[in-house]
Write a protein that holds these residues in place. Structure first.
Motif, PDB file in Angstrom:
ATOM      1  N   SER A 137       0.566  -1.122  -0.088  1.00 46.32           N
ATOM      2  CA  SER A 137       0.066  -0.194  -0.171  1.00 46.32           C
ATOM      3  C   SER A 137       1.253   1.881  -0.108  1.00 46.32           C
ATOM      4  CB  SER A 137      -1.177  -0.081   1.454  1.00 46.32           C
ATOM      5  OG  SER A 137      -0.218  -0.024   2.395  1.00 46.32           O
ATOM      6  N   GLY A 138       2.020   1.111   0.473  1.00 48.10           N
ATOM      7  CA  GLY A 138       2.216   1.850   0.561  1.00 48.10           C
ATOM      8  C   GLY A 138       2.816   3.327   1.671  1.00 48.10           C
ATOM      9  N   MET A 139       2.286   2.929   2.579  1.00 49.33           N
ATOM     10  CA  MET A 139       1.748   2.882   4.050  1.00 49.33           C
ATOM     11  C   MET A 139       2.116   2.589   5.254  1.00 49.33           C
ATOM     12  SD  MET A 139      -3.021   3.585   2.891  1.00 49.33           S
ATOM     13  CE  MET A 139      -2.763   4.016   4.842  1.00 49.33           C
ATOM     14  N   LYS A 140       2.226   3.619   5.829  1.00 49.93           N
ATOM     15  CA  LYS A 140       3.025   3.254   7.567  1.00 49.93           C
ATOM     16  C   LYS A 140       2.445   2.786   8.801  1.00 49.93           C
ATOM     17  CE  LYS A 140       7.696   5.727   6.941  1.00 49.93           C
ATOM     18  NZ  LYS A 140       6.922   6.376   5.559  1.00 49.93           N
ATOM     19  N   PHE A 141       2.520   1.735   9.834  1.00 56.36           N
ATOM     20  CA  PHE A 141       1.432   2.390  10.731  1.00 56.36           C
ATOM     21  C   PHE A 141       2.435   2.588  11.193  1.00 56.36           C
ATOM     22  CE2 PHE A 141       4.377  -1.928  10.866  1.00 56.36           C
ATOM     23  CZ  PHE A 141       4.317  -1.722  12.171  1.00 56.36           C
ATOM     24  N   ASP A 142       1.601   3.139  13.176  1.00 51.14           N
ATOM     25  CA  ASP A 142       2.400   3.504  13.798  1.00 51.14           C
ATOM     26  C   ASP A 142       3.375   2.531  14.825  1.00 51.14           C
ATOM     27  OD1 ASP A 142       3.566   4.732  16.297  1.00 51.14           O
ATOM     28  OD2 ASP A 142       1.506   5.378  17.176  1.00 51.14           O
ATOM     29  N   TRP A 143       4.824   3.097  14.143  1.00 50.13           N
ATOM     30  CA  TRP A 143       5.769   1.835  14.707  1.00 50.13           C
ATOM     31  C   TRP A 143       5.973   1.950  16.371  1.00 50.13           C
ATOM     32  CZ3 TRP A 143      10.013   3.876  10.916  1.00 50.13           C
ATOM     33  CH2 TRP A 143      10.187   2.835   9.719  1.00 50.13           C
ATOM     34  N   LEU A 144       5.633   3.073  16.725  1.00 48.08           N
ATOM     35  CA  LEU A 144       5.297   3.012  18.777  1.00 48.08           C
ATOM     36  C   LEU A 144       4.748   2.667  18.863  1.00 48.08           C
ATOM     37  CD1 LEU A 144       5.038   6.906  19.117  1.00 48.08           C
ATOM     38  CD2 LEU A 144       7.408   5.163  19.138  1.00 48.08           C
ATOM     39  N   LEU A 145       4.150   1.362  18.038  1.00 49.73           N
ATOM     40  CA  LEU A 145       2.585   0.795  18.786  1.00 49.73           C
ATOM     41  C   LEU A 145       3.911  -0.478  18.998  1.00 49.73           C
ATOM     42  CD1 LEU A 145       0.006   0.464  16.479  1.00 49.73           C
ATOM     43  CD2 LEU A 145       0.131   1.127  18.704  1.00 49.73           C
ATOM     44  N   LEU A 146       4.916  -0.827  18.547  1.00 45.68           N
ATOM     45  CA  LEU A 146       6.033  -1.729  18.801  1.00 45.68           C
ATOM     46  C   LEU A 146       6.613  -1.859  19.736  1.00 45.68           C
ATOM     47  CD1 LEU A 146       7.078  -2.123  15.025  1.00 45.68           C
ATOM     48  CD2 LEU A 146       5.962  -3.239  16.206  1.00 45.68           C
ATOM     49  N   GLU A 147       6.535  -0.650  20.660  1.00 46.61           N
ATOM     50  CA  GLU A 147       7.385  -0.750  21.825  1.00 46.61           C
ATOM     51  C   GLU A 147       6.944  -1.368  22.994  1.00 46.61           C
ATOM     52  OE1 GLU A 147       7.324   3.535  22.555  1.00 46.61           O
ATOM     53  OE2 GLU A 147       8.909   4.115  21.509  1.00 46.61           O
ATOM     54  N   ASN A 148       5.122  -1.507  23.005  1.00 47.07           N
ATOM     55  CA  ASN A 148       4.823  -2.245  24.318  1.00 47.07           C
ATOM     56  C   ASN A 148       4.343  -3.792  23.729  1.00 47.07           C
ATOM     57  OD1 ASN A 148       5.126  -0.527  25.722  1.00 47.07           O
ATOM     58  ND2 ASN A 148       3.535   0.498  24.790  1.00 47.07           N
ATOM     59  N   ALA A 149       5.147  -4.760  22.200  1.00 50.59           N
ATOM     60  CA  ALA A 149       4.830  -6.076  21.503  1.00 50.59           C
ATOM     61  C   ALA A 149       5.438  -7.017  22.902  1.00 50.59           C
ATOM     62  CB  ALA A 149       5.791  -5.957  20.562  1.00 50.59           C
ATOM     63  N   THR A 150       4.433  -7.994  23.158  1.00 56.73           N
ATOM     64  CA  THR A 150       4.696  -9.112  23.214  1.00 56.73           C
ATOM     65  C   THR A 150       5.371 -10.332  22.810  1.00 56.73           C
ATOM     66  OG1 THR A 150       2.139  -9.953  23.910  1.00 56.73           O
ATOM     67  CG2 THR A 150       3.515  -8.201  25.715  1.00 56.73           C
ATOM     68  N   PHE A 151       5.072  -9.924  21.491  1.00 56.79           N
ATOM     69  CA  PHE A 151       5.316 -11.452  21.123  1.00 56.79           C
ATOM     70  C   PHE A 151       7.020 -11.754  21.195  1.00 56.79           C
ATOM     71  CE2 PHE A 151       4.559  -7.991  17.756  1.00 56.79           C
ATOM     72  CZ  PHE A 151       6.088  -8.160  17.142  1.00 56.79           C
ATOM     73  N   ALA A 152       7.767 -12.748  21.036  1.00 52.36           N
ATOM     74  CA  ALA A 152       8.866 -12.970  20.617  1.00 52.36           C
ATOM     75  C   ALA A 152       9.176 -13.232  19.793  1.00 52.36           C
ATOM     76  CB  ALA A 152       9.219 -14.554  21.605  1.00 52.36           C
ATOM     77  N   THR A 153       8.697 -14.267  18.850  1.00 53.24           N
ATOM     78  CA  THR A 153       9.440 -13.931  17.856  1.00 53.24           C
ATOM     79  C   THR A 153       9.924 -13.311  16.968  1.00 53.24           C
ATOM     80  OG1 THR A 153       8.105 -15.631  16.718  1.00 53.24           O
ATOM     81  CG2 THR A 153       8.592 -15.498  15.153  1.00 53.24           C
ATOM     82  N   PRO A 154      11.445 -12.720  16.237  1.00 51.61           N
ATOM     83  CA  PRO A 154      12.181 -12.237  14.933  1.00 51.61           C
ATOM     84  C   PRO A 154      11.300 -11.551  14.583  1.00 51.61           C
ATOM     85  CG  PRO A 154      13.425 -13.499  15.343  1.00 51.61           C
ATOM     86  CD  PRO A 154      11.993 -14.387  16.309  1.00 51.61           C
ATOM     87  N   PHE A 155      11.046  -9.876  14.050  1.00 51.25           N
ATOM     88  CA  PHE A 155      10.438  -9.877  12.993  1.00 51.25           C
ATOM     89  C   PHE A 155      10.948  -8.840  11.755  1.00 51.25           C
ATOM     90  CE2 PHE A 155      10.059  -5.831  16.082  1.00 51.25           C
ATOM     91  CZ  PHE A 155      10.300  -5.071  14.895  1.00 51.25           C
ATOM     92  N   LEU A 156      10.875  -8.703  10.819  1.00 49.24           N
ATOM     93  CA  LEU A 156      10.640  -7.230   9.626  1.00 49.24           C
ATOM     94  C   LEU A 156      10.076  -6.288   9.923  1.00 49.24           C
ATOM     95  CD1 LEU A 156      11.664 -10.518   6.227  1.00 49.24           C
ATOM     96  CD2 LEU A 156      13.018  -9.482   8.676  1.00 49.24           C
ATOM     97  N   LEU A 157       9.969  -5.365   9.712  1.00 43.52           N
ATOM     98  CA  LEU A 157       9.879  -3.808   9.836  1.00 43.52           C
ATOM     99  C   LEU A 157       9.366  -3.776   8.352  1.00 43.52           C
ATOM    100  CD1 LEU A 157       8.100  -1.591  11.429  1.00 43.52           C
ATOM    101  CD2 LEU A 157      10.664  -0.392  10.563  1.00 43.52           C
TER     102      LEU A 157
END
Length: 213
Positions: A137-157
């Motif tokens: 889509s070429g659109m970003k989500f709010d990356w600050l949402l990832l600050e409180n993430a609880t998942f342990a799996t490594p991710f690609l942004l």
């Protein structure tokens, strides 16, 4: 940092982008996508492997037998799931020996929380922007949402990353590594759907390298 370029199609462009020094390259087998790969030349996949680049086949809610047949046909060892595929679907592919990247569409904290369902069932998450389509889509989500993430799996942004975002990407990587494994770039590096600019990708990689070393 892992750099994956997704939505490739043309053989000469595949070769040119591979020469920029990326780590993974994605090919979309979803017919509704403007980046649908169509008939892929297996020689392109073999050439990527020879260069140490991991080719990734992307599907959206496809019948798992079709997925496995496609992976076997071209020799893919990594698959990205960009639909509503559940943990059982992921487990079945991993049982076949495939590396599974699961896309998570994000618009709010609830989406981030649900990503934890895939812990132990996916090798990598691809955190992307929730939109009407299936990525690109070429659109970003709010990356600050990832600050409180609880998942342990490594991710690609993923989701709307452009060459001008190198500094912001590097800052998130420094604060989130090792859980943030890298980036998945696509539409903002294109001159046309499925046609990437090697020059812009090289510029982005150079900036990232300087910022995170």
């Amino acid at each position: 940092m892992i750099v994956k370029v997704c939505g490739m199609r043309q053989p000469d462009n595949i070769d040119a982008v591979a020469a920029t020094g990326i780590d993974m390259m994605g090919f979309i087998f979803y017919r509704k996508s403007p980046r649908f790969v169509g008939q892929l030349d297996i020689r392109s996949i073999n050439a990527l492997k020879a260069k140490g680049i991991d080719p990734v086949a992307l599907f959206v809610d496809e019948d798992i037998d079709v997925v496995v047949a496609t992976l076997q046909r071209y020799g893919f060892t990594s698959v990205q799931l960009h639909g509503s595929e559940g943990v059982d679907y992921c487990d079945r592919l991993r049982a076949h020996g495939y590396k599974v990247l699961k896309a998570i569409s994000i618009s709010d904290e609830g989406d981030v929380a649900r990503a934890a369902l895939y812990d132990g069932h996916a090798d990598l998450l691809v955190v992307d922007t929730k939109c009407n389509g299936k990525g690109g889509s070429g659109m970003k989500f709010d990356w600050l949402l990832l600050e409180n993430a609880t998942f342990a799996t490594p991710f690609l942004l993923s989701g709307g990353i452009a060459a001008t975002d190198a500094e912001a990407v590097a800052a998130l990587y420094r604060s989130s590594a090792p859980r943030m494994a890298g980036v998945d770039i696509n539409s903002r590096f294109e001159t046309a759907p499925a046609l990437k600019s090697p020059a812009i990708i090289s510029q982005f990689l150079s900036q990232l390298s300087q910022l995170i070393k």
